[in-house]
Write a protein that holds these residues in place. Sequence first.
Motif: not given
Length: 482
Positions: A283-285, A387-390, A396-403
């Motif tokens: 929902l947030a994304n 385009a959503t912030p999450g 700087t947070h790429a590994l978390e986003q990828i995972g």
Amino acid sequence: MKRQYITYILLLVLSLYGCKPGDFGDINTNPNMPTKPYTGYLLTNVIRDMASTIGGSSGSPIREAPLYAQHLSEMTYQREGVYVKGNWDFGYYQGALNDLQVVISVNSDPARKAQALSFGSNANQLAVARILRAYFFLHLTDRWGDVPYFEALKGNDNLTPAYDKQQDIYNDLFKELKAAAAQFDGGVNVKGDILFGGDPSRWKKFANTMRLVMALRLSKIDAAKGKTEFNAALADGVITDNKDNVVYNYLAGDQNNENYWSYSWRVDNNPYALSKTLVDMLLANNDPRLPKFGDKAGDGLYHGQPYGVINTNFGAMSMLGAGMRKPESPVYVYTAAEVQFALAEAVKLGWIPGNDTDAAGYYLNGIKYSLQQFGVYSDAAYATCIATPGVAYDPTHALEQIGTQKWVSLFLNGWEAWYEWRRTGFPRLQPPANAQTRDGQIPRRHGYPSREALLNKAHYDAAVQRLGGPDDLSSRVWWDKQ
């Protein structure tokens, strides 16, 4: 006199039917039990078993996988979702792996290999069987850790096989998969191959993609080995497009070959809802996969079910989507989306050339391929989501986003999502408040079958000692490092 008379009558009856004493013709021959192995049929059965590890037919023990990964939540009862069971059977040794051993033995034996030629060239059958065997052994070792491997499948010749170190199993699987992919020849395609129709190029990409996934598992335990194997697999050719996905298609109207979640919806009085973790994130994304993954609740909105909370009001939650629980709903084993996310991570790890622009490209491709895979892609929906912030790529947070995005893309492929969560720690999942594990956390492995401590005690004890903790859900396998 009476015994002599009975013997005379019996001999007379046998003579009338043209039989010799002791010759009962085909009476003791079971027409439903073939006298020689039909290797193509065995391969068909094994491919079905492979699909069943992810989204199998009725009775398949897969419920805990998407619950461990927190894709789904239980409603009426709290069982696998709060980790009440710790020990699981090694059923694959008696089932799929045994069938594959027969295929390999027949095609490797000069005296028997001619029996299998009607199902394709011996080399091609061996290659397919070796790739499938690697898949099941990888599944076993990623679930339990050290398991019988080199001494396994010997039948009565070895009823107490040693447990091999996971590191040694991985090293051999890398070699096996590469050798198997190279073994295909120009002979007749393999009959019984209901996965790829006997297409060697698809099997090679399957094997190489498995190697790529395995290599990334080593990111925290042996990065040098992981990097080498990752690049070798990539050079040999992996899945690059959704048309190459390893996907098993179940059949509509066939309850003997239906997706597990269809079966569960029909017969289970504890249907599954989307987890609150997943629903809140999607929902947030502004994620267009949400309507595919789950149905709206009775109020016309999406609501995820919290873990460990009994809820008999099914209408208040977003239940597993109708499109995901059809009898013919496909099961995805390895996909182009997973490969793209692996490439994005490999850039960030320094395993392959590239910078953040390249990592972002792979990452966004992973999202796009996943939307296409689930049939929800449009240019507008994709643009809004990324385009959503999450979701918008942040170096700087790429590994978390990828995972995290890999985790979403693996929806209902619970084992792979759980394995990758254990390796990366992403997304940042929280256990239910009433978790039954020793440490109150999400399981890190499965406990060995209970009977192993009795029937194979010496080797079982050695494997448990190598765990560095008790044989339970909270100990960690070799590659699972903090």
